[in-house]
Design a protein around this motif. Structure first.
Motif, PDB file in Angstrom:
ATOM      1  N   HIS A 169      61.289  23.876  38.009  1.00  0.00           N
ATOM      2  CA  HIS A 169      61.600  22.503  37.535  1.00  0.00           C
ATOM      3  C   HIS A 169      60.378  21.472  37.863  1.00  0.00           C
ATOM      4  CE1 HIS A 169      65.716  23.601  36.114  1.00  0.00           C
ATOM      5  NE2 HIS A 169      65.617  24.116  37.483  1.00  0.00           N
ATOM      6  N   THR A 201      63.133  23.221  33.090  1.00  0.00           N
ATOM      7  CA  THR A 201      63.022  21.861  32.430  1.00  0.00           C
ATOM      8  C   THR A 201      62.131  20.784  33.365  1.00  0.00           C
ATOM      9  OG1 THR A 201      64.740  20.931  34.209  1.00  0.00           O
ATOM     10  CG2 THR A 201      65.523  22.091  32.169  1.00  0.00           C
ATOM     11  N   ASN A 217      66.832  15.364  32.001  1.00  0.00           N
ATOM     12  CA  ASN A 217      66.202  16.664  31.768  1.00  0.00           C
ATOM     13  C   ASN A 217      65.661  17.121  30.381  1.00  0.00           C
ATOM     14  OD1 ASN A 217      67.833  17.091  34.537  1.00  0.00           O
ATOM     15  ND2 ASN A 217      66.304  18.629  34.729  1.00  0.00           N
ATOM     16  N   PHE A 219      64.449  19.392  27.554  1.00  0.00           N
ATOM     17  CA  PHE A 219      64.381  20.994  27.775  1.00  0.00           C
ATOM     18  C   PHE A 219      63.812  21.663  26.223  1.00  0.00           C
ATOM     19  CE2 PHE A 219      67.755  24.427  27.663  1.00  0.00           C
ATOM     20  CZ  PHE A 219      67.071  25.446  28.196  1.00  0.00           C
ATOM     21  N   GLU A 226      67.224  17.581  25.076  1.00  0.00           N
ATOM     22  CA  GLU A 226      67.476  17.046  26.409  1.00  0.00           C
ATOM     23  C   GLU A 226      68.815  17.853  26.867  1.00  0.00           C
ATOM     24  OE1 GLU A 226      68.571  12.847  29.142  1.00  0.00           O
ATOM     25  OE2 GLU A 226      67.940  12.655  26.959  1.00  0.00           O
ATOM     26  N   ASP A 227      69.219  18.091  28.066  1.00  0.00           N
ATOM     27  CA  ASP A 227      70.174  18.653  28.877  1.00  0.00           C
ATOM     28  C   ASP A 227      70.832  17.617  29.457  1.00  0.00           C
ATOM     29  OD1 ASP A 227      71.503  21.045  29.121  1.00  0.00           O
ATOM     30  OD2 ASP A 227      70.339  21.705  31.099  1.00  0.00           O
ATOM     31  N   THR A 230      72.359  19.066  34.580  1.00  0.00           N
ATOM     32  CA  THR A 230      71.541  20.357  34.813  1.00  0.00           C
ATOM     33  C   THR A 230      71.891  20.870  36.337  1.00  0.00           C
ATOM     34  OG1 THR A 230      70.152  19.147  33.086  1.00  0.00           O
ATOM     35  CG2 THR A 230      69.343  21.409  34.428  1.00  0.00           C
TER      36      THR A 230
END
Length: 289
Positions: A169, A201, A217, A219, A226-227, A230
């Motif tokens: 990440h 991400t 995040n 993604f 967007e997540d 996470t």
């Protein structure tokens, strides 16, 4: 649960890092993925449309409460997913009872403990050994361009780094909560950068206090903008915060995520002095459709 006919698996729906089915991050869980090939698992994940779905099979060595786990987004397989791990562990606890589980993932072995607190099942996973590495200046510049951010939008006390705790990440810190809240980015451009750097991400962060952070995040490599919450990125961020000396070696961090999407969730990140691994915990509840 969606009950499928023929060879299609039974897919459970849970949301992780929330006690409200409308909050947190939804994940699919297939408790028995025996015999499913990659194409089938990818198709199930794509049809469900959640950022990840976890597919479990019994431990080949026959160990009790041990499972092999694979994670698929709607577009690809990912090596590890924290929120789907929490969801899967709670689903197992509802079936088999709370306690300790062991997940064998592509990223490594992940122990998970599920406990019941005030009537709510909470799972805490211990991530694989993390690492933190520098982010090249050109790559950071490209990330900012894709995000529509400028250098002035950054919190210089939290410099960009790449952090790993099962998946990679890019950590980028915003100087203000308003900057974090205003997320509108170039999907294709950020996806291209993330694929080149093998990122799962981008972890966008704003620090509220010594131990409280707000995160988002993007993604795009997973096929979603967007997540909502996470777990893997939270663990990576814990390693980042410790590596840079932002928090004490023995710390409990609270990460708020999903509020800007209307799906608020809370992730607890625990750092232990002398133990490199990072623990991430939160509640999970069943989503009935």
């Amino acid at each position: 649960m969606t009950t499928n006919t023929g060879t299609s698996p039974d897919v459970l729906r849970y949301t992780a890092f929330s006690t409200d089915p409308a909050g947190g991050n939804p994940a699919g869980v297939v408790l028995d993925a025996t015999g499913l090939d990659d194409a089938t698992m990818l198709a199930v994940a794509a049809e469900l449309g959640y950022s990840e779905t976890a597919f479990l099979t019994a431990d080949p060595a026959g160990a009790e409460r041990a499972h092999a786990v694979r994670y698929f987004s709607p577009k690809t397989e990912v090596p590890f997913c924290g929120h789907a791990t929490v969801a899967a562990a709670v689903a197992l606890a509802e079936r088999d009872g709370a306690g300790d589980f062991v997940f064998a993932t592509r990223a490594g072995t992940v122990p998970v403990t599920v406990s019941r607190e005030a009537g709510v099942l909470r799972a805490t996973l211990t991530n694989v050994a993390p690492y933190v590495e520098g982010a090249a200046g050109d790559d950071v510049t490209e990330a900012l361009a894709a995000l529509g951010w400028s250098a002035a939008d950054l919190d210089t006390a939290l410099p960009p780094r790449i952090a790993f705790a099962g998946a990679r990440h890019l950590v980028v810190a915003a100087a203000t909560r308003a900057r974090l809240a205003d997320l509108s980015y170039d999907f294709a451009r950020l996806e291209a950068l993330m694929r080149r750097l093998d990122l799962t991400t981008v972890q966008l962060v704003w620090r509220e206090s010594e131990s409280v952070f707000h995160v988002r995040n993007p993604f795009p490599v997973g096929g979603v903008v967007e997540d909502p919450a996470t777990g893997g990125a939270a663990a990576a961020f814990g390693a980042y915060a410790r590596e840079l000396g932002l928090v004490p070696a023995e710390s409990v961090l609270t990460l708020h995520q999903g509020a800007d999407m209307g799906r608020p969730g809370v992730l607890t990140v625990t750092l232990r002095d002398g133990d490199a691994r990072v623990r991430v915990g939160g509640a999970a509840v069943r989503v009935v459709v």
